[in-house]
Design an enzyme around this catalytic site. Sequence first.
Site, short mmCIF file in Angstrom:
data_model
loop_
_atom_site.label_atom_id
_atom_site.label_comp_id
_atom_site.label_asym_id
_atom_site.label_seq_id
_atom_site.Cartn_x
_atom_site.Cartn_y
_atom_site.Cartn_z
N ASP A 252 0.83 -1.21 0.00
CA ASP A 252 0.00 0.00 0.00
C ASP A 252 0.87 1.26 0.00
OD1 ASP A 252 -2.50 1.07 -0.24
OD2 ASP A 252 -2.92 1.10 1.90
N ASP A 291 -3.46 -6.25 -4.36
CA ASP A 291 -3.07 -4.90 -4.82
C ASP A 291 -1.61 -4.79 -5.25
OD1 ASP A 291 -5.65 -4.37 -4.05
OD2 ASP A 291 -5.11 -3.16 -2.33
N ASP A 437 -12.05 -0.39 6.24
CA ASP A 437 -11.01 -0.08 5.26
C ASP A 437 -10.04 0.97 5.78
OD1 ASP A 437 -12.22 -1.74 3.34
OD2 ASP A 437 -13.57 -0.13 2.72
#
Length: 463
Positions: A252, A291, A437
Amino acid sequence: MQRPRTLRTALALAAASALVLLPATPAAASTEVVVNGTFANGTAGWWNSANTAVSVDTGRLKAVVTGGTANPWDAQVGQSSVPLQSGVAYVLSFDASASAAVTARTVVQLGASPYTGTLNQAIALTTTAKHFSFAFTSTLTTTAGQVLFQLGGGSGYTFYVDNVSLLAGPNPIGLTSGFYVDPNSNPATWVAANPADSRAATIQAGIASKPMARWFGNWSGDITTAVAGFVGAADTADKLPILVAYNIPGRDACGGQSGGGAGSVAAYKTWIAAFANAIGNRPAIVVLEPDALGDFSCMDTAAIAARNDMLVYATQQFRDHATNTWAYLDGGNAGWVAADTMAQRLYAAGVGNVRGFSLNVSNYYTTAETTTYGNSVNSSLQTRYAYTKPYVIDTSRNGNGGNGQWCNPAGRKLGAVSQVGGGAELLLWVKVPGDSDGQCGIAPTVPAGTFSADLAVHLITGV
């Protein structure tokens, strides 16, 4: 574009580490079901239809195809009496070329009326031999299957094929009696701790009683103990666990809510190798590094190369050491990276080493939107690299689709529960419903990965 994801808490790890682990069951080896696929014995075991003439030329099967036929099946080369078992995973692979650029088809089907098919793929042939590989799960149980190359429907040309293989491999779904319901998931832990809360029964029925993934990362303590405990409990129950490996360095990295990951490339490789070895021969589903292939916008060329190196290593570990695991390398979602670009990223990161790729993890795109995207990714994989891969879709929160927001948006709803099929190979609850989240949206004070009963109820009701 930032993505939500789930961080697992450590609440269940103490219980997991206390489990008595049973020995893993021996892995079933892959079985070759095609005879004489290298044509070392000439054309033995193979037949050809009208409009073809076959021979063996420099170790390859050569088929001269008559032009002017109407349908692909008007000119065929094939093998019959191929055993197939419903629910078993297969990989059909071969090397093929033609005297001109043409499109043919490869088919695996029942060899008698009604000729039910379980694989039917176009193959784009050129004058240079290419390796083709197609993974599928059979929908047929028969001893009268066929592997076919359908060559008709166009101008005349010469077809060459070699190294034809149809491998029947272990299928974790077939080795278990259903998906594992994690008794120590965040929703289940909350329900157990809050029995008098008016929301508890609703959350238990709507979420905590359903199969979903458990996420593992740098919060999980000793990864061997954590993974082996979770998989061992599922194996004892004869159920199939869903796991997420989420520990890539620089996780991230582009400003999201869930930064972190292993401290170095070497640390990650040690961690992911231990993860795969802890599963061993036991059946499992693993989603690899959500991701990781979408989050390139703030990474330079060297960082991307290092990430690909780690992901290739990870896929090799699951291929070689988790022999009854279907691992899926994450491929982002339908609104993030163009399908052709994602296909190239998946290829570079080693998707060829594992079962396939995952989509929509922690996001909200509908199953229909995601299926369209997944099929486009596969179309690009086939065009560029001559293979396709099965994919899975995270349906944990896509029941109402998306609204353009990613971080705890209002009005989202639970999607289809974990199941086989449904548009993809599997629909899975990868994101844990009710886990935040981040401190955003309708949960501005709830940190990423923390369970919120209010979020859970919103997902159940869809409002």
